[in-house]
Design an enzyme around this catalytic site. Structure first.
Site, PDB file in Angstrom:
ATOM      1  N   GLU A  10       0.794  -1.233   0.000  1.00 55.04           N
ATOM      2  CA  GLU A  10       0.000   0.000   0.000  1.00 55.04           C
ATOM      3  C   GLU A  10       0.825   1.282   0.000  1.00 55.04           C
ATOM      4  OE1 GLU A  10       0.403  -2.242   2.437  1.00 55.04           O
ATOM      5  OE2 GLU A  10       0.252  -1.370   4.432  1.00 55.04           O
TER       6      GLU A  10
ATOM      7  N   HIS B 247      -8.019  -4.050  -1.264  1.00 58.38           N
ATOM      8  CA  HIS B 247      -7.276  -4.137  -0.005  1.00 58.38           C
ATOM      9  C   HIS B 247      -6.240  -3.015   0.108  1.00 58.38           C
ATOM     10  CE1 HIS B 247      -5.324  -6.331   3.370  1.00 58.38           C
ATOM     11  NE2 HIS B 247      -4.236  -5.767   2.879  1.00 58.38           N
ATOM     12  N   GLU B 248      -5.418  -2.876  -0.914  1.00 58.11           N
ATOM     13  CA  GLU B 248      -4.361  -1.854  -0.847  1.00 58.11           C
ATOM     14  C   GLU B 248      -4.963  -0.449  -0.815  1.00 58.11           C
ATOM     15  OE1 GLU B 248      -1.852  -3.259   0.052  1.00 58.11           O
ATOM     16  OE2 GLU B 248      -2.173  -5.243  -0.815  1.00 58.11           O
TER      17      GLU B 248
ATOM     18  N   HIS C  70      -6.107   0.449   2.615  1.00 53.33           N
ATOM     19  CA  HIS C  70      -5.014   0.879   3.504  1.00 53.33           C
ATOM     20  C   HIS C  70      -4.850   2.405   3.504  1.00 53.33           C
ATOM     21  CE1 HIS C  70      -3.067  -2.580   5.296  1.00 53.33           C
ATOM     22  NE2 HIS C  70      -2.866  -3.197   4.140  1.00 53.33           N
TER      23      HIS C  70
ATOM     24  N   GLU D 201      -3.730  -4.598   9.322  1.00 50.98           N
ATOM     25  CA  GLU D 201      -4.226  -5.613   8.385  1.00 50.98           C
ATOM     26  C   GLU D 201      -5.627  -6.122   8.715  1.00 50.98           C
ATOM     27  OE1 GLU D 201      -2.889  -5.870   5.632  1.00 50.98           O
ATOM     28  OE2 GLU D 201      -0.882  -5.039   5.993  1.00 50.98           O
TER      29      GLU D 201
ATOM     30  N   ASP E 287       9.262 -10.292   9.817  1.00 48.49           N
ATOM     31  CA  ASP E 287       9.011 -11.151   8.657  1.00 48.49           C
ATOM     32  C   ASP E 287       8.749 -12.604   9.079  1.00 48.49           C
ATOM     33  OD1 ASP E 287       9.197  -9.165   6.675  1.00 48.49           O
ATOM     34  OD2 ASP E 287      11.386  -9.272   6.703  1.00 48.49           O
TER      35      ASP E 287
ATOM     36  N   TYR F 139      -4.423 -10.699   9.764  1.00 47.87           N
ATOM     37  CA  TYR F 139      -5.376 -10.420   8.694  1.00 47.87           C
ATOM     38  C   TYR F 139      -6.755 -11.001   9.028  1.00 47.87           C
ATOM     39  CZ  TYR F 139      -1.488  -9.146   5.577  1.00 47.87           C
ATOM     40  OH  TYR F 139      -0.412  -8.540   4.993  1.00 47.87           O
TER      41      TYR F 139
HETATM   42  N1  BES Z   1       1.025  -4.411   3.757  1.00 47.65           N
HETATM   43  C1  BES Z   1       0.788  -5.682   3.188  1.00 47.65           C
HETATM   44  C2  BES Z   1       2.025  -6.358   2.685  1.00 47.65           C
HETATM   45  C3  BES Z   1       3.119  -6.512   3.711  1.00 47.65           C
HETATM   46  C4  BES Z   1       2.846  -6.838   5.021  1.00 47.65           C
HETATM   47  C5  BES Z   1       4.428  -6.319   3.348  1.00 47.65           C
HETATM   48  C6  BES Z   1       3.874  -6.955   5.946  1.00 47.65           C
HETATM   49  C7  BES Z   1       5.440  -6.444   4.269  1.00 47.65           C
HETATM   50  C8  BES Z   1       5.170  -6.767   5.573  1.00 47.65           C
HETATM   51  C9  BES Z   1      -0.246  -5.611   2.056  1.00 47.65           C
HETATM   52  O1  BES Z   1      -1.252  -4.666   2.272  1.00 47.65           O
HETATM   53  C10 BES Z   1      -0.962  -6.930   2.000  1.00 47.65           C
HETATM   54  O2  BES Z   1      -1.573  -7.254   2.970  1.00 47.65           O
HETATM   55  N2  BES Z   1      -0.889  -7.641   0.880  1.00 47.65           N
HETATM   56  C11 BES Z   1      -1.602  -8.882   0.696  1.00 47.65           C
HETATM   57  C12 BES Z   1      -2.889  -8.585  -0.042  1.00 47.65           C
HETATM   58  C13 BES Z   1      -4.065  -9.411   0.357  1.00 47.65           C
HETATM   59  C14 BES Z   1      -4.336  -9.503   1.824  1.00 47.65           C
HETATM   60  C15 BES Z   1      -5.305  -8.931  -0.351  1.00 47.65           C
HETATM   61  C16 BES Z   1      -0.716  -9.812  -0.108  1.00 47.65           C
HETATM   62  O3  BES Z   1       0.405  -9.416  -0.454  1.00 47.65           O
HETATM   63  O4  BES Z   1      -1.086 -10.935  -0.379  1.00 47.65           O
HETATM   64 ZN    ZN Z   2      -2.554  -5.232   3.830  1.00 46.76          ZN
END
Ligand code: BES
Ligand code: ZN
Length: 597
Positions: free
Chosen positions: A267, A291-292, A295, A314, A371, A379
């Site tokens: 996002e 989703h993004e 955010h 999330e 990570d 989520y």
């Molecule tokens: N912010 C996250 C991605 C992220 C989280 C990167 C933690 C690094 C550390 C992003 O908004 C996300 O949740 N992406 C999901 C999308 C899905 C839930 C619709 C993905 O990448 O799958």
């Molecule tokens: Zn997210």
């Protein structure tokens, strides 16, 4: 590492110190050097107020060549020992009255926040590509900074890249200066953001306008496809504004990255980063854009103070994403989203163990890499808590609460405890009624988890449950299902099927030819778990091309779980890993290590 002692709150993933000067604005000069795979940077940190004394910054793999203060005087600095998670503390000793400090530095070729792609790893195959991924704590590998979500900065950047490449950032574009063989792109980000939202990408890029305030960027070979896939984004923005209030970030642009991008989406404000696996050709994966986009309110306006409160980002965003989908496609479609999310939640809880502290929403992560703590728990469990609260107070009262919440905390970073205090103030007794404490502080999924009832979902589950007794969907049913319906059905099938049944399944749904990666990967995971050889070629093709961790985990996991295909998993990984992002490489290596040789 500092301990959370008497101080009200510290971020276990940052050396930044509350009692020291704070950065308010960044001025960045970044020269992108593809030959040496490094950024040569000049970063000016403008302070909130004139200050002096120690100021601790986060760095990882950064080489500092000089530090000077406002007046031009040299600033003494000291780099601490390398912590495997945090990197090195850079302590500046500022003379009194310092208003800004200039750091000259360069990044490391293996900075985890940056991926340098060779031309062959792009669609066009002619030019190299660079992209950043700073969440959660990788901004410090790109810029020395106070890398905690508790602090916010505005920024100005000037990025010099080799012609004919372009640069985009999580900021507004402010012009281009053509040089001799170079181009310098100017950016301004007037809204204060946490450093994990700093973002940069450089490559051969083109854009298409989707509405007066939305545009998609991609490599020339994919830009038309991307423009078609995301044509509905303006409608989403309008719906989201109806739900959460005005869109506060001016533009909503998107960038489709090369396939090694390790996430589905990120996002980055004003410039969402997206995986090209969303380009299904039928607009069936735009929930990731919802989703993004969501955010922009939950996460980028109201931000988790640290990774220990990641569910605030999330969980609220998954909830918001499904509200947007409900507004566009109706209740049934949103309910299917909840039903599909159940599997990821159950798998994450199983992966950590049902009593693991990492399955709590409010986590304690000192000494733990964010990570490694990442999973579907913040989520899907987080979003379920939001729904529980919504149902406990009623939708109208909840929407009103949410509007107050955004107003109260916009452009701020908050903790779970601050959220709870505000909830108690606005809706007294509701947290207790929902037993929110159990959700936040106990592992696993509480017994009062909301149930999502849908006739469609139940019929699909019942049909899938009949598989072993020979029950099959008719070709009319198969043809009439949406991608989400098909996905839910596949999710509910046995994980191991005899070869003839794999063949029949593939044939009935045309799975190997699917452009929708959710469907394709769900199928290939069954095929891998079933040791179904005709699918191995496609599995290899996907694993070599795509670096999205969400897809690597189940595919490698299923291959490695069967003894006969374990060597194949290792062989594919050896071939593919040089093209993976460092994060993806680490996840797969960790996964394969768990299996005997
Ligand atoms: N912010 C996250 C991605 C992220 C989280 C990167 C933690 C690094 C550390 C992003 O908004 C996300 O949740 N992406 C999901 C999308 C899905 C839930 C619709 C993905 O990448 O799958
Ligand atoms: Zn997210």
């Amino acid at each position: 590492m500092r301990k959370g002692t008497s101080m009200a709150l510290v971020d276990p993933h940052s050396y930044a110190d509350d009692t020291q000067p704070v950065t308010k604005h960044l001025r960045l000069h970044l020269a992108v050097d593809f030959e040496r795979k490094r950024i040569d940077g000049r970063a000016v940190l403008e302070l909130a107020a004139p200050a002096g004394g120690p100021m601790d910054l986060d760095t990882k793999g950064i080489t500092i060549s000089a530090v000077t203060a406002s007046g031009g005087g040299e600033v003494l600095f000291d780099l601490g020992p390398e912590d495997p998670i945090l990197g090195r503390r850079l302590r500046l000793k500022l003379p009194t009255g310092t208003t800004e400090v200039l750091l000259r530095y360069h990044t490391s070729p293996d900075a985890i926040g940056l991926q340098w792609l060779a031309p062959e790893q792009t669609e066009g195959k002619r030019h190299p590509f660079l992209f950043s991924q700073c969440q959660a704590i990788h901004a410090r590998t790109m810029v020395p900074c106070q890398d905690t979500a508790r602090f916010r900065v505005t920024y100005h950047a000037e990025v010099t890249v080799p012609a004919p490449l372009s640069a985009v950032m999580s900021a507004g574009p402010s012009g281009v200066i053509e040089g001799k063989g170079t181009r310098t792109f100017l950016f301004d980000m007037p809204q204060p953001i946490p450093t994990y939202l700093l973002a940069l990408a450089v490559g051969e890029l083109e854009s298409r306008d989707l509405s007066p305030r939305a545009r998609v960027w991609a490599e020339p070979a994919t830009v038309e496809k991307a423009a078609w896939e995301f044509a509905g984004v303006e409608e989403m923005i309008v719906k989201a504004e109806g739900l959460f209030g005005p869109y506060d970030w001016d533009r909503y642009d998107m960038l489709v990255l090369p396939p090694s991008f390790p996430y589905g989406g990120m996002e980055n404000p004003r410039m969402t980063f997206l995986t090209p696996t969303l380009l299904a050709g039928d607009r069936s994966l735009v929930d990731v854009v919802a989703h993004e986009l969501a955010h922009s309110w939950t996460g980028n306006l109201v931000t988790n103070a640290t990774s220990e409160h990641f569910w605030l980002n999330e969980g609220f965003t998954v909830w918001a994403e499904r509200r947007i989908l409900e507004a566009i496609h109706g209740e049934e479609a949103a309910t299917l989203g909840w039903a599909i999310g159940e599997k990821a939640l159950a798998e994450s809880i199983a992966r950590f163990g049902a009593d693991s502290p990492l399955t709590k929403l409010r986590t304690h992560l000192e000494g733990i890499d964010p990570d490694d703590a990442f999973s579907s728990v913040p989520y899907e469990k987080g979003a379920r808590l939001v729904v529980l609260l919504e149902r406990t107070v009623g939708r109208a009262a909840w929407d009103e609460f949410l509007a107050d919440y955004m107003k109260r905390f916009r452009f701020q970073s908050i903790t779970t405890e601050e959220f709870l205090a505000f909830l108690e103030e606005k809706l007294p007794g509701m947290a207790a009624k929902a037993n929110a404490d159990a959700w936040l502080h106990e592992p696993g999924l509480p017994a009062n988890a909301p149930v999502f009832r849908s006739e469609k979902a139940e019929a699909l589950a019942a049909l899938a449950a009949g598989w072993e007794k020979g029950v099959r969907p008719t070709s009319e049913q198969v043809a009439s299902w949406t991608a989400s319906e098909t996905l839910l059905y596949l999710q509910k099938l046995p994980r191991r099927l005899p070869a003839e049944e794999c063949a029949a399944l593939d044939e009935a749904f045309g799975l190997t030819g699917k452009g929708n990666y959710e469907l394709l990967v769900e199928w290939l995971t069954i095929a891998a778990g079933s040791d179904y050889e005709p699918a191995f070629g496609k599995i290899r093709e996907v694993l070599v091309r795509v670096g999205r961790m969400k897809y690597l985990r189940p595919l490698y996991g299923a291959l490695a779980a069967t003894e006969r295909t374990r060597a194949l998993a290792r062989e594919i990984f050896a071939a593919a890993s040089p093209t993976y992002h460092g994060l993806s490489r680490r996840v797969v290596a960790g996964l394969l290590e768990k299996f005997p040789a």
